[in-house]
Motif scaffolding. Structure first.
Motif, short mmCIF file in Angstrom:
data_model
loop_
_atom_site.label_atom_id
_atom_site.label_comp_id
_atom_site.label_asym_id
_atom_site.label_seq_id
_atom_site.Cartn_x
_atom_site.Cartn_y
_atom_site.Cartn_z
N ILE A 14 2.19 46.17 50.64
CA ILE A 14 3.30 47.12 50.51
C ILE A 14 4.57 46.36 50.11
CG2 ILE A 14 4.82 48.69 51.79
CD1 ILE A 14 2.28 49.51 53.41
N CYS A 15 4.81 45.22 50.75
CA CYS A 15 6.00 44.43 50.42
C CYS A 15 5.94 43.86 49.00
CB CYS A 15 6.18 43.31 51.44
SG CYS A 15 6.59 43.90 53.09
N VAL A 16 4.78 43.42 48.58
CA VAL A 16 4.63 42.88 47.23
C VAL A 16 4.90 43.98 46.20
CG1 VAL A 16 2.91 42.04 45.57
CG2 VAL A 16 3.11 40.96 47.81
N ILE A 17 4.38 45.18 46.45
CA ILE A 17 4.63 46.29 45.53
C ILE A 17 6.13 46.57 45.44
CG2 ILE A 17 4.32 48.78 45.19
CD1 ILE A 17 1.48 48.37 46.44
N GLY A 18 6.81 46.58 46.58
CA GLY A 18 8.25 46.80 46.57
C GLY A 18 9.00 45.72 45.82
N VAL A 34 13.82 54.69 49.08
CA VAL A 34 13.61 56.13 49.04
C VAL A 34 12.23 56.45 48.49
CG1 VAL A 34 14.40 58.28 47.98
CG2 VAL A 34 16.06 56.66 48.91
N LEU A 35 11.83 55.77 47.43
CA LEU A 35 10.51 55.97 46.85
C LEU A 35 9.41 55.74 47.88
CD1 LEU A 35 8.74 56.40 44.25
CD2 LEU A 35 8.81 53.91 44.00
N PHE A 36 9.53 54.68 48.66
CA PHE A 36 8.50 54.37 49.67
C PHE A 36 8.43 55.43 50.76
CE2 PHE A 36 7.50 49.55 49.32
CZ PHE A 36 7.01 49.76 48.05
N VAL A 37 9.58 55.90 51.24
CA VAL A 37 9.57 56.94 52.27
C VAL A 37 8.94 58.22 51.73
CG1 VAL A 37 11.00 58.42 53.75
CG2 VAL A 37 11.53 55.98 53.55
N VAL A 38 9.34 58.62 50.53
CA VAL A 38 8.79 59.83 49.93
C VAL A 38 7.30 59.68 49.66
CG1 VAL A 38 8.88 61.31 47.88
CG2 VAL A 38 11.00 60.57 48.99
N LEU A 39 6.90 58.52 49.13
CA LEU A 39 5.49 58.29 48.86
C LEU A 39 4.66 58.31 50.14
CD1 LEU A 39 3.46 57.66 46.62
CD2 LEU A 39 3.90 55.24 47.00
N GLY A 40 5.18 57.72 51.21
CA GLY A 40 4.48 57.79 52.50
C GLY A 40 4.32 59.21 52.99
N GLY A 41 5.36 60.03 52.79
CA GLY A 41 5.28 61.43 53.19
C GLY A 41 4.27 62.20 52.36
N ILE A 42 4.28 61.97 51.07
CA ILE A 42 3.33 62.68 50.18
C ILE A 42 1.89 62.27 50.51
CG2 ILE A 42 2.52 62.85 47.79
CD1 ILE A 42 5.50 62.68 46.96
N LEU A 43 1.66 60.97 50.66
CA LEU A 43 0.31 60.51 50.99
C LEU A 43 -0.15 61.04 52.35
CD1 LEU A 43 0.43 56.82 49.72
CD2 LEU A 43 -0.77 58.75 48.69
N SER A 44 0.79 61.14 53.29
CA SER A 44 0.45 61.69 54.60
C SER A 44 0.09 63.17 54.50
CB SER A 44 1.63 61.50 55.55
OG SER A 44 1.34 62.05 56.82
N GLY A 45 0.88 63.92 53.73
CA GLY A 45 0.60 65.34 53.56
C GLY A 45 -0.74 65.60 52.90
N LEU A 46 -1.15 64.68 52.03
CA LEU A 46 -2.45 64.80 51.37
C LEU A 46 -3.60 64.24 52.22
CD1 LEU A 46 -1.40 63.76 47.75
CD2 LEU A 46 -1.87 66.07 48.60
N GLY A 47 -3.26 63.66 53.38
CA GLY A 47 -4.28 63.09 54.25
C GLY A 47 -4.77 61.72 53.83
N LEU A 48 -4.01 61.04 52.96
CA LEU A 48 -4.44 59.75 52.44
C LEU A 48 -3.80 58.56 53.16
CD1 LEU A 48 -4.27 60.60 48.62
CD2 LEU A 48 -6.28 60.58 50.12
N TYR A 49 -2.74 58.78 53.94
CA TYR A 49 -2.07 57.65 54.58
C TYR A 49 -2.72 57.27 55.91
CZ TYR A 49 1.65 54.28 55.13
OH TYR A 49 2.34 53.10 55.24
N GLN A 50 -3.27 58.24 56.64
CA GLN A 50 -3.89 57.94 57.93
C GLN A 50 -5.05 56.95 57.80
OE1 GLN A 50 -2.62 58.84 60.96
NE2 GLN A 50 -4.12 57.38 61.70
N PRO A 51 -5.93 57.05 56.78
CA PRO A 51 -6.96 56.02 56.64
C PRO A 51 -6.38 54.62 56.44
CG PRO A 51 -7.53 57.92 55.32
CD PRO A 51 -6.14 58.16 55.84
N LEU A 52 -5.24 54.52 55.75
CA LEU A 52 -4.59 53.23 55.58
C LEU A 52 -4.08 52.70 56.93
CD1 LEU A 52 -3.80 51.23 53.33
CD2 LEU A 52 -1.61 52.42 53.19
N ILE A 53 -3.58 53.58 57.76
CA ILE A 53 -3.13 53.19 59.11
C ILE A 53 -4.32 52.76 59.95
CG2 ILE A 53 -2.15 54.07 61.26
CD1 ILE A 53 -0.26 55.76 59.53
N ASP A 54 -5.44 53.47 59.81
CA ASP A 54 -6.64 53.10 60.56
C ASP A 54 -7.12 51.70 60.20
OD1 ASP A 54 -6.53 55.61 61.72
OD2 ASP A 54 -8.04 56.48 60.37
N ILE A 55 -6.95 51.31 58.95
CA ILE A 55 -7.35 49.98 58.51
C ILE A 55 -6.30 48.93 58.86
CG2 ILE A 55 -7.83 48.53 56.48
CD1 ILE A 55 -8.89 51.11 55.12
#
Length: 117
Positions: A14-18, A34-55
């Motif tokens: 995540i830091c390298v991408i930033g 701002v991009l990272f916060v919004v992207l995290g929200g969008i991925l969470s709403g789509l159910g794609l961020y929780q698997p990343l947290i699990d890993i």
């Protein structure tokens, strides 16, 4: 040991991408935040961020996309419990601990250290 390694890898990616976004594009650090916060929200709403947290554990929750995830996850949970009013209260409940820690630690740093003028 593996959980520490995965947190390091996910958080580091995540830091390298930033950093790459700031170095290779005309985006300012504020735009990337701002991009990272919004992207995290969008991925969470789509159910794609929780698997990343699990890993990645803390490697995914501590950086800014994790804050966006907390906002959306809190809002979704509150809407399930309280209906429409949860839209307004969920984000605050989901992120209250992090916001409060930032305020308290910021206050203590301002009291303890003398800023350069």
């Amino acid at each position: 040991m593996q959980s520490y390694l995965m947190a390091f890898v996910i958080g580091g990616m995540i830091c390298v991408i930033g950093q790459l976004l700031m170095d290779l594009t005309p985006l300012t650090p504020a735009h990337v935040l701002v991009l990272f916060v919004v992207l995290g929200g969008i991925l969470s709403g789509l159910g794609l961020y929780q698997p990343l947290i699990d890993i990645g554990g803390a490697g995914a929750t501590v950086p800014l996309p994790g804050f966006g995830h907390s906002l959306v996850a809190g809002t979704i949970e509150e809407v399930k419990q309280n209906g429409f009013i949860g839209i307004f209260t969920g984000g605050l409940k989901g992120t209250a601990a992090g916001i409060m820690a930032a305020i308290v630690f910021g206050f203590f740093m301002a009291v303890l250290f003398d800023p350069k003028g």
